[in-house]
Design a protein around this motif. Structure first.
Motif, PDB file in Angstrom:
ATOM      1  N   GLY A  44      39.200 -22.286 -49.927  1.00 54.45           N
ATOM      2  CA  GLY A  44      40.195 -21.807 -50.875  1.00 54.45           C
ATOM      3  C   GLY A  44      41.419 -21.600 -49.874  1.00 54.45           C
ATOM      4  N   SER A  45      42.556 -21.592 -50.656  1.00 51.38           N
ATOM      5  CA  SER A  45      43.938 -21.600 -49.750  1.00 51.38           C
ATOM      6  C   SER A  45      44.046 -20.222 -48.941  1.00 51.38           C
ATOM      7  CB  SER A  45      45.133 -21.603 -50.817  1.00 51.38           C
ATOM      8  OG  SER A  45      44.964 -20.753 -51.798  1.00 51.38           O
ATOM      9  N   VAL A  46      43.350 -19.297 -49.368  1.00 51.42           N
ATOM     10  CA  VAL A  46      43.502 -17.733 -48.656  1.00 51.42           C
ATOM     11  C   VAL A  46      42.750 -18.029 -47.442  1.00 51.42           C
ATOM     12  CG1 VAL A  46      41.505 -16.727 -49.774  1.00 51.42           C
ATOM     13  CG2 VAL A  46      43.550 -15.415 -48.909  1.00 51.42           C
ATOM     14  N   SER A  47      41.609 -18.951 -47.475  1.00 52.46           N
ATOM     15  CA  SER A  47      41.001 -18.868 -46.103  1.00 52.46           C
ATOM     16  C   SER A  47      41.841 -19.771 -45.042  1.00 52.46           C
ATOM     17  CB  SER A  47      39.646 -19.716 -46.259  1.00 52.46           C
ATOM     18  OG  SER A  47      39.825 -21.108 -46.418  1.00 52.46           O
ATOM     19  N   ILE A  48      42.708 -20.604 -45.528  1.00 50.26           N
ATOM     20  CA  ILE A  48      43.652 -21.353 -44.707  1.00 50.26           C
ATOM     21  C   ILE A  48      44.608 -20.267 -44.319  1.00 50.26           C
ATOM     22  CG2 ILE A  48      45.482 -23.255 -44.370  1.00 50.26           C
ATOM     23  CD1 ILE A  48      43.609 -24.735 -46.520  1.00 50.26           C
ATOM     24  N   LEU A  49      45.126 -19.623 -45.200  1.00 42.68           N
ATOM     25  CA  LEU A  49      46.295 -18.435 -44.754  1.00 42.68           C
ATOM     26  C   LEU A  49      45.924 -17.830 -43.716  1.00 42.68           C
ATOM     27  CD1 LEU A  49      48.874 -17.368 -45.338  1.00 42.68           C
ATOM     28  CD2 LEU A  49      47.952 -16.028 -47.173  1.00 42.68           C
ATOM     29  N   ALA A  50      44.495 -17.323 -44.039  1.00 38.31           N
ATOM     30  CA  ALA A  50      43.802 -16.462 -42.958  1.00 38.31           C
ATOM     31  C   ALA A  50      43.845 -17.076 -41.406  1.00 38.31           C
ATOM     32  CB  ALA A  50      42.490 -15.929 -43.193  1.00 38.31           C
ATOM     33  N   GLN A  51      43.561 -18.320 -41.545  1.00 35.12           N
ATOM     34  CA  GLN A  51      43.645 -18.936 -40.292  1.00 35.12           C
ATOM     35  C   GLN A  51      45.021 -19.122 -39.776  1.00 35.12           C
ATOM     36  OE1 GLN A  51      41.832 -22.961 -41.556  1.00 35.12           O
ATOM     37  NE2 GLN A  51      40.194 -21.790 -42.536  1.00 35.12           N
ATOM     38  N   LEU A  52      46.203 -19.339 -40.390  1.00 30.95           N
ATOM     39  CA  LEU A  52      47.483 -19.706 -39.919  1.00 30.95           C
ATOM     40  C   LEU A  52      47.849 -18.294 -39.354  1.00 30.95           C
ATOM     41  CD1 LEU A  52      48.606 -21.774 -42.831  1.00 30.95           C
ATOM     42  CD2 LEU A  52      48.728 -22.357 -40.672  1.00 30.95           C
ATOM     43  N   VAL A  53      47.626 -17.042 -39.997  1.00 28.64           N
ATOM     44  CA  VAL A  53      47.878 -16.065 -39.543  1.00 28.64           C
ATOM     45  C   VAL A  53      47.390 -15.632 -38.277  1.00 28.64           C
ATOM     46  CG1 VAL A  53      48.019 -13.293 -39.827  1.00 28.64           C
ATOM     47  CG2 VAL A  53      48.522 -14.914 -41.748  1.00 28.64           C
ATOM     48  N   GLN A  54      45.803 -15.982 -38.191  1.00 23.98           N
ATOM     49  CA  GLN A  54      45.041 -15.794 -36.855  1.00 23.98           C
ATOM     50  C   GLN A  54      45.850 -16.402 -35.879  1.00 23.98           C
ATOM     51  OE1 GLN A  54      42.496 -13.753 -35.793  1.00 23.98           O
ATOM     52  NE2 GLN A  54      41.546 -13.098 -38.037  1.00 23.98           N
ATOM     53  N   ALA A  55      46.317 -17.772 -36.255  1.00 19.79           N
ATOM     54  CA  ALA A  55      46.621 -18.635 -35.157  1.00 19.79           C
ATOM     55  C   ALA A  55      48.123 -18.103 -34.598  1.00 19.79           C
ATOM     56  CB  ALA A  55      46.853 -20.006 -35.693  1.00 19.79           C
ATOM     57  N   THR A  56      48.933 -17.582 -35.309  1.00 22.27           N
ATOM     58  CA  THR A  56      50.285 -17.132 -35.070  1.00 22.27           C
ATOM     59  C   THR A  56      50.372 -15.832 -34.609  1.00 22.27           C
ATOM     60  OG1 THR A  56      51.037 -16.836 -37.303  1.00 22.27           O
ATOM     61  CG2 THR A  56      51.089 -18.862 -36.431  1.00 22.27           C
TER      62      THR A  56
END
Length: 373
Positions: free
Chosen positions: A88-100
């Motif tokens: 799901g796209s929200v899981s990728i968003l979570a990854q991006l927020v965690q990364a930045t």
């Protein structure tokens, strides 16, 4: 949950105070579920056949979803490293927020928007900065630009905006993104892009193709238009090194082989699926027009849902829909999101909306006071 006093282990206080994500309520056999922005059509036969053939559940999936990445890369004219697939796209968003973002950093988004945005920032330890929508339920991009500080690490722009419906225009986004420092991530969340019919809407792929803003990442999903909500598969398009950072924070093997197979089969059947999308968009436009006729002030709708700004009356209005067998999504104090579901639900939605609008107090923000409002 408001504190950690009743938890038998040490938990971060901000996590203890964070309410769990609350999905749209399920519907009984005699009710219409209009609470989760799901596609009301059943999967196409070819998709079902592909799922039936994907029986090797004793084997792990391909961790990179390579076949789907290759297919999407060819579709958008980018390299495979510029595509990242997630549950799901929200899981990728979570990854991006965690990364930045980390403690002391800030994540900016419009509000009200997708309810996951605040808790994604909190889970990362960052400060959530929400910028109020305009009076017509749209992103206030000038205000979002003004909210940028030297602690800003990520900005989320949702178009069409969930749950209120309006788009961000291409001109608005182009003017906004040049004001963002080049080392700050801008996520353009386009989960409902396929339903958009307004030619002025921002198109994330156009932004990426221009190449001027490598800090922009575009999110899309197979959950909505492609009707695979139950399989959880979405994707990001962006700079390979930014997506590498997301991949580094992802949970391995979270995209199942069945999800990848279904996504590929859906792309094979895209012409038929998009015909369904056009039908939903036409149904949405009819619903908006009918709701406005009843007296509701309905914002421009470009997703597969409509918004009733019920304000303080939100829960009582939602109960009226519930009593009529229409399960909608209330956001207490703000309004009600109603997914565009089966054709048979449209008339019922309008009938209940017409009944409850008469009970709104004079001057209520949800009342349509003039043509075009």
């Amino acid at each position: 949950m408001t504190d950690a006093s009743d938890i038998p282990i040490r938990v971060r206080p901000e996590i203890a105070a964070l309410p769990p994500y609350k999905q749209g309520r399920q519907a009984g056999a005699d009710a219409f579920k209009l609470s989760s922005n799901e596609n009301p059509f059943d999967p196409l036969p070819g998709v079902v056949e592909a799922l039936h053939a994907a029986t090797a559940v004793n084997r792990y999936p391909d961790a990179s979803a390579a076949r789907l990445r290759e297919r999407l890369a060819a579709r958008f004219g980018v390299g495979t490293d510029s595509i990242h697939v997630g549950a799901g796209s929200v899981s990728i968003l979570a990854q991006l927020v965690q990364a930045t973002a980390s403690p002391g950093d800030e994540v900016i988004y419009a509000w009200r928007s997708f309810e996951a945005y605040p808790w994604l920032a909190v889970v990362a330890g960052a400060t959530a900065v929400h910028v109020p929508l305009t009076e017509d339920a749209r992103h206030d991009l000038p205000a979002m630009a003004a909210a940028i500080t030297d602690r800003t690490r990520a900005i989320i722009v949702c178009s069409p905006n969930n749950p209120t419906g309006p788009i961000v225009t291409q001109a608005e986004f182009d003017a906004f993104v040049v004001q963002v420092p080049s080392d700050v991530l801008v996520v353009l969340d386009e989960a409902y892009a396929e339903f958009v019919t307004d030619p002025a809407a921002v198109d994330g792929t156009r932004v990426l193709a221009a190449g001027a803003h490598p800090n922009v990442v575009v999110l899309r999903t197979f959950s909505k238009a492609f009707g695979l909500a139950g399989l959880r598969v979405g994707y990001a398009i962006g700079h390979p090194r930014i997506l590498d950072a997301a991949r580094s924070t992802s949970i391995p093997l979270s995209v199942t082989a069945q999800a990848e197979v279904a996504a590929l089969a859906s792309l094979d059947a895209e012409e038929d699926l998009l015909a369904r999308v056009r039908e939903i968009a036409e149904r949405r436009d009819r619903l908006v027009a009918a709701l406005r006729e009843t007296g509701w002030r309905v914002p421009a709708a470009q997703g597969n849902f409509v918004w009733l700004p019920a304000g303080a009356e939100t829960l009582s209005v939602a109960q009226a829909f519930d009593d009529a067998g229409l399960i909608v999504r209330p956001f207490a104090g703000d309004g009600i999101r109603i997914s565009v579901g089966e054709e048979a639900a449209v008339e019922k939605v309008v009938r209940i909306a017409e009944a409850v609008v008469k009970d709104l107090p004079e001057g209520h923000a949800g009342l349509r006071v003039s043509v075009g409002s």
